[in-house]
Design a protein around this motif. Structure first.
Motif, PDB file in Angstrom:
ATOM      1  N   ALA A  53      -7.026   9.281   6.733  1.00 43.78           N
ATOM      2  CA  ALA A  53      -6.709   7.780   6.321  1.00 43.78           C
ATOM      3  C   ALA A  53      -5.124   7.645   6.153  1.00 43.78           C
ATOM      4  N   LEU A  54      -4.534   8.377   5.466  1.00 46.12           N
ATOM      5  CA  LEU A  54      -3.050   8.122   5.287  1.00 46.12           C
ATOM      6  C   LEU A  54      -2.193   8.910   6.235  1.00 46.12           C
ATOM      7  N   TYR A 112      -8.795  12.413   3.061  1.00 43.84           N
ATOM      8  CA  TYR A 112      -8.445  11.185   2.769  1.00 43.84           C
ATOM      9  C   TYR A 112      -6.969  11.146   3.376  1.00 43.84           C
ATOM     10  N   ALA A 113      -5.996  12.290   2.681  1.00 36.59           N
ATOM     11  CA  ALA A 113      -4.769  12.443   2.813  1.00 36.59           C
ATOM     12  C   ALA A 113      -4.571  12.315   4.554  1.00 36.59           C
ATOM     13  N   ARG A 159       4.105  10.463   3.403  1.00 37.06           N
ATOM     14  CA  ARG A 159       4.112  11.416   4.353  1.00 37.06           C
ATOM     15  C   ARG A 159       3.816  12.585   4.270  1.00 37.06           C
ATOM     16  N   VAL A 178      -0.743  11.727   6.618  1.00 30.80           N
ATOM     17  CA  VAL A 178       0.402  12.527   6.241  1.00 30.80           C
ATOM     18  C   VAL A 178       0.953  13.520   7.194  1.00 30.80           C
ATOM     19  N   MET A 180       1.445  15.476   1.594  1.00 31.50           N
ATOM     20  CA  MET A 180       0.529  15.877   0.676  1.00 31.50           C
ATOM     21  C   MET A 180       1.024  17.213   0.038  1.00 31.50           C
ATOM     22  N   PHE A 182       1.444  12.164  -1.922  1.00 28.57           N
ATOM     23  CA  PHE A 182       0.019  12.229  -2.311  1.00 28.57           C
ATOM     24  C   PHE A 182      -0.411  13.745  -2.578  1.00 28.57           C
ATOM     25  N   GLY A 213       0.915  -1.352   0.087  1.00 29.06           N
ATOM     26  CA  GLY A 213       0.075  -0.087   0.019  1.00 29.06           C
ATOM     27  C   GLY A 213       0.775   1.317   0.144  1.00 29.06           C
ATOM     28  N   GLN A 214       0.219   2.331  -0.071  1.00 30.53           N
ATOM     29  CA  GLN A 214       1.000   3.559   0.004  1.00 30.53           C
ATOM     30  C   GLN A 214       1.038   4.292   1.122  1.00 30.53           C
ATOM     31  N   HIS A 215       2.192   4.890   1.516  1.00 33.66           N
ATOM     32  CA  HIS A 215       2.371   5.355   2.944  1.00 33.66           C
ATOM     33  C   HIS A 215       3.119   6.647   2.665  1.00 33.66           C
TER      34      HIS A 215
END
Ligand SMILES: [Zn+2]
Length: 218
Positions: A98-99, A94-95, A42, A101, A44, A67, A38-40
């Protein structure tokens, strides 16, 4: 009715095959890792759609690093939870949530057509942008209060546009702070916001410095 989508132009197809045979082939393991793990990212980045603003090149980024969300004039609208379509707000949500960042960069640029259009519209030189049907005009409404502030300070149109390019980035940072999930993380020092502007003529990147309240070259 059949869907009107057609095959890509041959020039793009040959460029794609070139990438697949070289860069992709050389970094196959990295791409596989990104696919499996998956993408990680750090960081955006919110930048303009302008083809001359190439964040990944400027920072020498690899696939999976950033991102990126691009829109006209790199704007973030204020937090407005309603049933409209909010592409930029969705990308930020989302960034951040969920991610997770830890850095969020708003990157503006010189000679921005969106900012110029905003100045033209607000100063009465582009009535077509005032129409309800102008998506660009209604999007640039985000900066109308910032334009008013810049116009009050005076100067030539050129000087005002330059200031609006800078001030618009700060407006987006302020608007980001109106999103509860952003301000909570910023206040908890889990997320840092950054304001930068790229001079596309000479490659200078300036960043905003709180203590001097100004953009300074990096
Ligand atoms: Zn632009």
């Amino acid at each position: 009715m059949t869907n009107p989508a057609t095959p890509l132009p041959s020039s793009l197809i040959s460029r794609y095959h070139g990438w697949r045979a070289t860069s992709f082939q050389e970094n196959k393991a990295w791409y596989a890792r990104l696919a499996e793990g998956g993408q990680h990212p750090r960081t955006m980045i919110i930048s303009c759609c302008d083809s001359r603003v190439h964040a990944t090149t400027i920072f020498g980024a690899d696939t999976g690093d950033f991102f990126i969300h691009r829109n006209i004039a790199n704007l973030v609208p204020p937090y407005a939870p309603n049933e409209d379509y909010h592409g930029t707000s969705a990308a930020v949500e989302y960034a951040v949530t969920a991610l997770g960042v830890t850095n969020l960069i708003v990157m503006g640029h010189s000679l921005c057509g969106g900012i110029q259009g905003c100045h033209d519209m607000c100063s009465g030189k582009a009535p077509e942008l005032e129409k309800k049907t102008s998506f660009v005009g209604r999007w640039m409404d985000i900066l109308r209060p910032t334009y008013e502030k810049v116009a009050k300070e005076g100067g030539t149109d050129e000087e005002q546009v330059k200031r609006l390019e800078h001030e618009g980035i700060l407006t987006s940072i302020e608007n980001l702070m109106s999103f509860p999930f952003v301000s909570e993380r910023v206040n908890a020092e889990e997320l840092a916001l950054h304001a930068v502007i790229l001079d596309i003529s000479d490659g200078t990147l300036e960043q905003f410095d709180q203590s001097s309240n100004s953009f300074n070259p990096i």
